[in-house]
Design an enzyme around this catalytic site. Sequence first.
Site, PDB file in Angstrom:
ATOM      1  N   SER A   1       9.829  51.369  86.763  1.00 57.10           N
ATOM      2  CA  SER A   1      11.720  52.044  87.295  1.00 57.10           C
ATOM      3  C   SER A   1      11.598  51.031  88.681  1.00 57.10           C
ATOM      4  O   SER A   1      11.238  51.813  89.497  1.00 57.10           O
ATOM      5  CB  SER A   1      11.274  53.415  86.880  1.00 57.10           C
ATOM      6  OG  SER A   1      13.034  53.874  87.628  1.00 57.10           O
TER       7      SER A   1
ATOM      8  N   ASP B   1      24.448  61.952  70.635  1.00 60.05           N
ATOM      9  CA  ASP B   1      23.679  60.659  72.029  1.00 60.05           C
ATOM     10  C   ASP B   1      23.261  59.304  71.799  1.00 60.05           C
ATOM     11  O   ASP B   1      24.047  58.437  71.909  1.00 60.05           O
ATOM     12  CB  ASP B   1      23.200  61.259  73.710  1.00 60.05           C
ATOM     13  CG  ASP B   1      23.548  63.014  73.945  1.00 60.05           C
ATOM     14  OD1 ASP B   1      24.537  62.626  73.447  1.00 60.05           O
ATOM     15  OD2 ASP B   1      23.235  63.127  74.048  1.00 60.05           O
TER      16      ASP B   1
HETATM   17  C1  GLA Z   1      23.130  67.399  74.215  1.00 57.84           C
HETATM   18  C2  GLA Z   1      22.310  67.151  72.707  1.00 57.84           C
HETATM   19  C3  GLA Z   1      23.485  66.670  71.859  1.00 57.84           C
HETATM   20  C4  GLA Z   1      24.549  67.758  71.799  1.00 57.84           C
HETATM   21  C5  GLA Z   1      24.920  68.027  73.054  1.00 57.84           C
HETATM   22  C6  GLA Z   1      26.421  68.672  73.282  1.00 57.84           C
HETATM   23  O1  GLA Z   1      23.779  65.971  74.846  1.00 57.84           O
HETATM   24  O2  GLA Z   1      21.931  65.370  73.645  1.00 57.84           O
HETATM   25  O3  GLA Z   1      22.518  66.228  71.268  1.00 57.84           O
HETATM   26  O4  GLA Z   1      24.430  68.501  71.070  1.00 57.84           O
HETATM   27  O5  GLA Z   1      24.110  68.421  74.349  1.00 57.84           O
HETATM   28  O6  GLA Z   1      27.340  68.440  71.958  1.00 57.84           O
END
Ligand code: GLA
Length: 391
Positions: free
Chosen positions: A68, A172
Amino acid sequence: MNEIVEEFRRRFGRDPEWVVAAPGRVNLIGEHTDYNDGFVLPMAIERHTVIAAARRDGGAEPSINAVSLNLDEEDEFAVERGSLESTGKWTDYIKGVLAEFLERGLAPESLDLLVSSDVPMGCGLSSSAALQVAMARVLQQLDSERVSDEEVPALCQTAEHKFAGVPVGIMDQFCIANARQNHLVFLDCRTLRAEHIPFNDPDKAVLIVDSKVSRELRSGAYAERRAECDEACRIMGIAKLRDAGEETVKAARKSLGDVCYRRARHVTAENSRTIEAVAAIGHKDWVRFGDLMYRSHDSLRNDFEVSCEEIDTLVDMARNIGIAGGVFGARMTGGGFGGCVVALIEKIKADDIVEELTAGYRRATDKALSAYVSSPESGARLLEPHDMESL
Ligand code: GLA
């Protein structure tokens, strides 16, 4: 060729075979709804985690050597099905994804990896999911038959559950894998069908403000919220909070008890707000969109209880600047307990807004924030030599 290729050559004495880039993400609305099978509206941001990779002749005992650049750390581990374990280091995200590929039959090979990222870490912009999806893209190059693009988000989500111990939803990883430039990702987390919503008004901008309060998803509060949502479902006799309307939750108030009631109220109202926000974009009704952001924030603060003082301070300051000062709306974004605020603003006022927030935040908390404006970026991809210059 850009710096990472030069650096790869310097460290490993040859060219990388592949360079992949995965963006961070910011969620505009639809928070803590993904693991309740609800709706989310994130976009990928113009910050990336880049991995340069090449195979190495590792003989009979294949291993990965991962470096990294940000952390100035190197980690080497054996590539063997069933033997990968999490160690609490940054490479857990790489190992988790690798373990899932090996489970699906990827043949072990030795690799050198060089990782560089400008996605700020630990502030709710999904630096870890970016690293995971980037790693998945590298492994897809090794064996294109093993894992399809459609499988990548859920595979990375499983890796996070197993290797980071946080029971995250799919938002995400899905956004980072599938986002399109100048579009928001309107995702139905039940069906995993996404609509790409054009978001390219040249006068509007998405401002991300990092409170510099570090988020502690690992602390268990995230898992606790998830469990409370499941408990609410059990009491109401439904599979997921997606299946309840606001009326159903209201009617079950007594049996839910105060905490489960408020958690369920947040999720059901947030689903409606997210659907409404998409309609508001369609009508270019930015005032409405901004209002939904503020309401989302209030609900996350009061009902879901995942905000914190510094974040509330920033949202209040944004409210005070108001539409006259160029702010349509603002809210916490991501898992919560610190991290970032996202705001929809008038682009031309960006510098003034950042200046005012910076000064006010310092006065109120004695902390220095950082702020970025980002357009919606495309999802993770293999870079060709010509796109390296644009990163
Ligand atoms: C984090 C998690 C997501 C989601 C958000 C809240 O980012 O990784 O999956 O649950 O919190 O919306």
